[in-house]
Design a protein around this motif. Structure first.
Motif, PDB file in Angstrom:
ATOM      1  N   GLN A 263       8.273 -13.958  -8.189  1.00 41.69           N
ATOM      2  CA  GLN A 263       7.439 -13.395  -7.114  1.00 41.69           C
ATOM      3  C   GLN A 263       8.205 -12.270  -6.418  1.00 41.69           C
ATOM      4  O   GLN A 263       9.266 -12.499  -5.848  1.00 41.69           O
ATOM      5  N   LEU A 264       7.663 -11.050  -6.492  1.00 43.25           N
ATOM      6  CA  LEU A 264       8.308  -9.879  -5.892  1.00 43.25           C
ATOM      7  C   LEU A 264       7.482  -9.419  -4.693  1.00 43.25           C
ATOM      8  O   LEU A 264       6.253  -9.378  -4.757  1.00 43.25           O
ATOM      9  N   ARG A 265       8.176  -9.076  -3.639  1.00 37.62           N
ATOM     10  CA  ARG A 265       7.492  -8.600  -2.437  1.00 37.62           C
ATOM     11  C   ARG A 265       8.109  -7.276  -1.992  1.00 37.62           C
ATOM     12  O   ARG A 265       9.337  -7.130  -1.997  1.00 37.62           O
ATOM     13  N   GLY A 266       7.269  -6.290  -1.616  1.00 37.93           N
ATOM     14  CA  GLY A 266       7.768  -4.988  -1.171  1.00 37.93           C
ATOM     15  C   GLY A 266       7.199  -4.632   0.189  1.00 37.93           C
ATOM     16  O   GLY A 266       6.589  -5.461   0.860  1.00 37.93           O
ATOM     17  N   VAL A 267       7.390  -3.382   0.590  1.00 38.03           N
ATOM     18  CA  VAL A 267       6.891  -2.931   1.888  1.00 38.03           C
ATOM     19  C   VAL A 267       5.685  -2.039   1.640  1.00 38.03           C
ATOM     20  O   VAL A 267       5.812  -0.999   1.004  1.00 38.03           O
ATOM     21  N   PRO A 268       4.490  -2.414   2.102  1.00 36.21           N
ATOM     22  CA  PRO A 268       3.308  -1.614   1.804  1.00 36.21           C
ATOM     23  C   PRO A 268       3.325  -0.273   2.536  1.00 36.21           C
ATOM     24  O   PRO A 268       3.720  -0.201   3.689  1.00 36.21           O
ATOM     25  N   LYS A 269       2.894   0.775   1.846  1.00 31.56           N
ATOM     26  CA  LYS A 269       2.891   2.142   2.397  1.00 31.56           C
ATOM     27  C   LYS A 269       1.701   2.886   1.818  1.00 31.56           C
ATOM     28  O   LYS A 269       1.188   2.521   0.766  1.00 31.56           O
ATOM     29  N   HIS A 270       1.326   3.970   2.476  1.00 35.22           N
ATOM     30  CA  HIS A 270       0.401   4.906   1.860  1.00 35.22           C
ATOM     31  C   HIS A 270       1.202   5.678   0.811  1.00 35.22           C
ATOM     32  O   HIS A 270       2.388   5.918   0.997  1.00 35.22           O
ATOM     33  N   VAL A 271       0.566   6.091  -0.281  1.00 37.36           N
ATOM     34  CA  VAL A 271       1.333   6.782  -1.336  1.00 37.36           C
ATOM     35  C   VAL A 271       1.980   8.080  -0.844  1.00 37.36           C
ATOM     36  O   VAL A 271       2.962   8.532  -1.410  1.00 37.36           O
ATOM     37  N   ARG A 272       1.454   8.721   0.234  1.00 38.16           N
ATOM     38  CA  ARG A 272       2.072   9.970   0.695  1.00 38.16           C
ATOM     39  C   ARG A 272       3.481   9.720   1.236  1.00 38.16           C
ATOM     40  O   ARG A 272       4.291  10.609   1.319  1.00 38.16           O
ATOM     41  N   GLU A 273       3.757   8.445   1.616  1.00 33.24           N
ATOM     42  CA  GLU A 273       5.117   8.084   2.074  1.00 33.24           C
ATOM     43  C   GLU A 273       5.812   7.230   1.023  1.00 33.24           C
ATOM     44  O   GLU A 273       6.660   6.405   1.348  1.00 33.24           O
ATOM     45  N   MET A 274       5.461   7.462  -0.209  1.00 30.93           N
ATOM     46  CA  MET A 274       5.893   6.545  -1.260  1.00 30.93           C
ATOM     47  C   MET A 274       7.397   6.425  -1.368  1.00 30.93           C
ATOM     48  O   MET A 274       7.928   5.362  -1.694  1.00 30.93           O
ATOM     49  N   GLY A 275       8.112   7.512  -1.089  1.00 32.22           N
ATOM     50  CA  GLY A 275       9.573   7.457  -1.174  1.00 32.22           C
ATOM     51  C   GLY A 275      10.157   6.349  -0.328  1.00 32.22           C
ATOM     52  O   GLY A 275      11.153   5.742  -0.693  1.00 32.22           O
ATOM     53  N   GLU A 276       9.472   6.061   0.802  1.00 31.37           N
ATOM     54  CA  GLU A 276       9.989   4.999   1.673  1.00 31.37           C
ATOM     55  C   GLU A 276       9.485   3.625   1.249  1.00 31.37           C
ATOM     56  O   GLU A 276      10.041   2.613   1.646  1.00 31.37           O
ATOM     57  N   GLY A 277       8.375   3.597   0.509  1.00 28.49           N
ATOM     58  CA  GLY A 277       7.776   2.310   0.153  1.00 28.49           C
ATOM     59  C   GLY A 277       8.450   1.702  -1.060  1.00 28.49           C
ATOM     60  O   GLY A 277       8.768   2.390  -2.018  1.00 28.49           O
ATOM     61  N   ALA A 278       8.686   0.434  -0.998  1.00 25.73           N
ATOM     62  CA  ALA A 278       9.262  -0.252  -2.150  1.00 25.73           C
ATOM     63  C   ALA A 278       8.095  -0.718  -3.010  1.00 25.73           C
ATOM     64  O   ALA A 278       7.218  -1.413  -2.528  1.00 25.73           O
ATOM     65  N   ASN A 279       8.095  -0.304  -4.271  1.00 27.13           N
ATOM     66  CA  ASN A 279       6.965  -0.599  -5.141  1.00 27.13           C
ATOM     67  C   ASN A 279       7.249  -1.873  -5.938  1.00 27.13           C
ATOM     68  O   ASN A 279       8.102  -1.906  -6.828  1.00 27.13           O
ATOM     69  N   ALA A 280       6.503  -2.932  -5.632  1.00 25.54           N
ATOM     70  CA  ALA A 280       6.751  -4.235  -6.258  1.00 25.54           C
ATOM     71  C   ALA A 280       6.455  -4.208  -7.758  1.00 25.54           C
ATOM     72  O   ALA A 280       7.078  -4.945  -8.532  1.00 25.54           O
ATOM     73  N   ILE A 281       5.514  -3.361  -8.186  1.00 24.32           N
ATOM     74  CA  ILE A 281       5.199  -3.307  -9.625  1.00 24.32           C
ATOM     75  C   ILE A 281       6.308  -2.574 -10.382  1.00 24.32           C
ATOM     76  O   ILE A 281       6.709  -2.984 -11.477  1.00 24.32           O
ATOM     77  N   ASP A 282       6.843  -1.493  -9.772  1.00 23.22           N
ATOM     78  CA  ASP A 282       8.013  -0.847 -10.391  1.00 23.22           C
ATOM     79  C   ASP A 282       9.165  -1.843 -10.520  1.00 23.22           C
ATOM     80  O   ASP A 282       9.860  -1.889 -11.540  1.00 23.22           O
TER      81      ASP A 282
END
Ligand code: ZN
Length: 429
Positions: free
Chosen positions: A215-234
């Protein structure tokens, strides 16, 4: 008591005489979509079929506490089936021979995308020598064979001279808790026979199986701030690469495991399901990876589970994103160890003679890389556990089917096995 040639022929002929009915009953079973949690109607049908033949009946639920307390118990998740286990019992007039369990499972795996099937997955269509349908091979043909092998003896006025338990379980495809429950309930015998689709061969060695979910959990973000968002699928793709390393290491150790040394790839890790994210324009905050991995016999489930958990933790600690959000590993299904059928048992010798008489060639044995309920009987009942059954194609795949001539041959081998193992007496008229 070995069987004389005339009796052997009468038994083989009797299986042939009942085979049209056996095919019809197998079709009835295949037409019931007994997916996990939906096995109640098919278990009811089995109960009625055994009861109408005069067997003493038992029907019971899984005891979750007892399963959890047993080392061979698998995790009971919310998806766990609550369908009952059904047992039909043949009592002889005089207990003269060796007792026997004939087991089958009637749960089936999901059918996949229907438009990939040539015919609807629960059609039970017969085309030439083959019957098609999810569960046709795995293992509704075997479930019917258990009943019709005994019927074949009755048709010629004979019955086993020992107690025979016909046990129909569920949860074989996800935990193995159904078979374990029969053991916890107190059922045992001098041997067990499970007619899984094994290509008319005897299973010599069988892997254990673990199910787990990362189970992976990240920080949700709008894609325009993607650099800051941790992508759980990646992150999931990096974790699956780490899991492939464990698989490679376990396979590299095959030389140390008897019966597995000549297999190209004995240990299979299946990434079975990935689920994650909520929306194409939101950085996914979660991803769950469902996995299944096999274990060599002798590799304890606890040790293997600890290895997987530790390895994922170590990988996560060295990963920029995952070190801040350590993944959780949850064992949510199979927690089962493998087994070896030791050579030289009397049960195997009896099956060898039965197979040769029914099929006309010596019995071969082999290693199977998937879970089998025989492990319960081998590891806990500690009785000879024979897994042997018909030729099939595409079990767990698309257009699953079973060879009907093969089903007839293995039913004859089973009837001959029962006759010699249990001995025979005249039926009560
Ligand atoms: Zn099966």
């Amino acid at each position: 008591m070995t069987l004389d040639a005339d009796l052997r022929q009468r038994i083989i002929q009797s299986v042939a005489d009942g085979f049209d009915d056996q095919i019809a009953f197998t079709q009835e079973l295949v037409r019931m979509p007994s997916l996990r949690g939906h096995e109640h109607p098919v278990q009811d049908l089995l109960h009625r079929s055994l009861q109408s033949r005069g067997y003493a009946m038992d029907r019971f639920q899984m005891d979750h506490a007892a399963i959890a307390a047993h080392p061979g118990g698998s995790k009971i998740s919310d998806d766990h089936s609550d369908a009952p286990i059904v047992v039909g019992i043949h009592h002889p007039r005089e207990e003269a021979g060796r007792s026997l369990i004939l087991q089958s499972h009637l749960d089936v795996v999901p059918e996949g995308l229907h438009d990939m099937w040539s015919d609807p997955p629960f059609s039970a269509k017969i085309d030439g020598d083959w019957m098609y349908g999810r569960g046709a091979g795995d293992m509704k043909a075997g479930a019917a064979a258990n009943i019709f092998a005994l019927d074949a003896l009755r048709r010629i006025g004979l019955q086993p001279a020992a107690t025979v338990y016909v046990q129909s379980v569920v949860e074989e495809e996800s935990t193995g808790n159904g078979a374990l429950q029969t053991y916890l309930q107190g059922y045992t015998a001098d041997a067990v026979f499970i007619p899984e689709p094994e290509e008319e061969m005897l299973v010599r060695a069988n892997v254990g199986v673990l199910w787990f979910q990362v189970q992976l959990r990240g920080v949700p973000k709008h894609v325009r701030e993607m650099g800051e968002g941790a992508n759980a699928i990646d992150a999931a793709t990096r974790v699956t690469a780490a899991l492939r390393q464990i698989e490679a290491e376990w396979n590299a150790d095959k030389a140390n495991h008897r019966h597995f040394e000549n297999e190209t790839h004995p240990i299979n890790l299946n990434i079975g399901k990935i689920e994650g994210g909520d929306w194409a324009s939101s950085v996914p905050s979660w991803c769950n990876i469902d996995c299944r991995v096999s274990l060599y016999p002798g590799h304890s489930a606890d040790d293997a589970a600890a290895e997987i958990t530790d390895r994922i933790a170590a990988f996560a600690a060295a990963d920029g994103f995952l070190s801040n959000n350590p993944p959780k590993v949850v064992f949510n299904g199979f927690y089962a160890e493998g087994y070896v059928l030791e050579e030289g048992t009397e049960a195997e010798a009896v099956l060898g003679r039965a197979h040769e008489a029914a099929i006309g060639a010596p019995l071969k044995s082999f290693m199977t890389p998937s879970y089998l309920d025989t492990r319960v009987y081998a590891l806990y009942n500690k009785i000879p556990a024979l897994c042997y059954g018909p030729i099939s194609r595409n079990i767990h795949g698309i257009d699953e089917c079973v060879s009907l001539p093969s089903v007839q041959r293995i039913t004859a081998a089973m009837a001959l096995f029962i006759a010699e193992w249990c001995g025979l007496e005249a039926c009560e008229s």
